[in-house]
Design a protein around this motif. Structure first.
Motif, PDB file in Angstrom:
ATOM      1  N   GLU A   9       0.472  -3.124   2.798  1.00 22.01           N
ATOM      2  CA  GLU A   9       0.580  -3.334   4.242  1.00 22.01           C
ATOM      3  C   GLU A   9      -0.468  -4.363   4.649  1.00 22.01           C
ATOM      4  N   CYS A  10      -0.095  -5.240   5.566  1.00 27.64           N
ATOM      5  CA  CYS A  10      -1.020  -6.276   6.002  1.00 27.64           C
ATOM      6  C   CYS A  10      -0.879  -6.473   7.503  1.00 27.64           C
ATOM      7  N   THR A  11      -2.009  -6.574   8.164  1.00 31.79           N
ATOM      8  CA  THR A  11      -2.027  -6.835   9.594  1.00 31.79           C
ATOM      9  C   THR A  11      -2.909  -8.047   9.853  1.00 31.79           C
ATOM     10  N   MET A  13      -4.691 -10.270  12.934  1.00 36.01           N
ATOM     11  CA  MET A  13      -5.059 -10.154  14.349  1.00 36.01           C
ATOM     12  C   MET A  13      -6.121 -11.193  14.682  1.00 36.01           C
ATOM     13  N   HIS A  60      -6.263  -7.563   7.561  1.00 35.82           N
ATOM     14  CA  HIS A  60      -6.482  -6.206   7.059  1.00 35.82           C
ATOM     15  C   HIS A  60      -5.374  -5.906   6.056  1.00 35.82           C
ATOM     16  N   HIS A  62      -3.960  -3.129   3.360  1.00 34.91           N
ATOM     17  CA  HIS A  62      -4.047  -1.706   3.022  1.00 34.91           C
ATOM     18  C   HIS A  62      -3.020  -1.370   1.954  1.00 34.91           C
TER      19      HIS A  62
END
Length: 84
Positions: A9-11, A13, A60, A62
């Motif tokens: 998972e990647c965010t 921002m 981020h 995860h």
């Protein structure tokens, strides 16, 4: 001959260029995530990104569950694709 699926998972921002890596990651996977970001940064122009795209973004990554304790082929490109 088969393999395992690695969920990543990647965010992205707004931020100041911070790379956060969380989840069930060993040292090799931590290094792979950093290498993936370096790969993207070094080839930003090839991906149509501004050279300094990372300066105003925090990333981020995860990995909820690493499926293998050790691998001969760290998933650098899997992580890079996730970030892109």
């Amino acid at each position: 001959m088969g393999g395992q699926i690695l969920t990543v998972e990647c965010t992205l921002m707004e931020g100041k260029g911070k790379l956060t890596i969380t989840g069930k990651l060993g040292d090799v996977m931590q290094e792979s995530a950093q290498a993936a970001m370096s790969y993207i940064r070094s080839r930003a122009h090839m991906f149509g990104l501004p050279r300094d795209f990372y300066r105003n973004l925090d990333v981020h990554i995860h990995v909820p569950r690493a499926l293998f304790p050790r691998t001969d082929h760290p998933p650098v490109f899997t992580l890079a694709t996730t970030i892109l």
